[in-house]
Scaffold this active site. Structure first.
Site, PDB file in Angstrom:
ATOM      1  N   TYR A  22       0.818  -1.216   0.000  1.00 58.31           N
ATOM      2  CA  TYR A  22       0.000   0.000   0.000  1.00 58.31           C
ATOM      3  C   TYR A  22       0.851   1.264   0.000  1.00 58.31           C
ATOM      4  CZ  TYR A  22      -3.981  -2.975   1.297  1.00 58.31           C
ATOM      5  OH  TYR A  22      -4.951  -3.925   1.348  1.00 58.31           O
ATOM      6  N   GLY A  23       2.051   1.167   0.360  1.00 65.27           N
ATOM      7  CA  GLY A  23       2.987   2.289   0.407  1.00 65.27           C
ATOM      8  C   GLY A  23       4.226   1.712   1.031  1.00 65.27           C
TER       9      GLY A  23
END
Length: 77
Positions: A22-23
């Site tokens: 997600y990051g």
């Protein structure tokens, strides 16, 4: 973003899902830091079966991958 996550808890949200993808590495640290004061009131889920490289995601199933990923979310750093 931390204020938003904490406000979600105040509104009754108690399940937070995160993952390296997600990051890369940042999202889990952010979620962990935001939820540290209310850790006993929430559930943090994370996924850890990937190895991130600049060009692709590779699957890795080693238990150490899950340990390090989970630790980042729980520590908040």
């Amino acid at each position: 973003m931390i204020a938003l996550i904490r406000a979600a808890v105040e509104f009754g949200i108690n399940f937070f899902d995160t993952a390296e993808v997600y990051g890369p590495f940042v999202n889990e640290e952010l979620v962990g830091e935001a939820l540290a004061p209310v850790r006993a009131q929430v559930v943090i889920a994370t996924k850890f079966a990937s190895r991130l490289t600049p060009r692709k995601i590779r699957i890795r199933w080693a238990s150490t991958a899950g340990q390090s990923t989970s630790a980042r979310a729980l520590r908040g750093r």
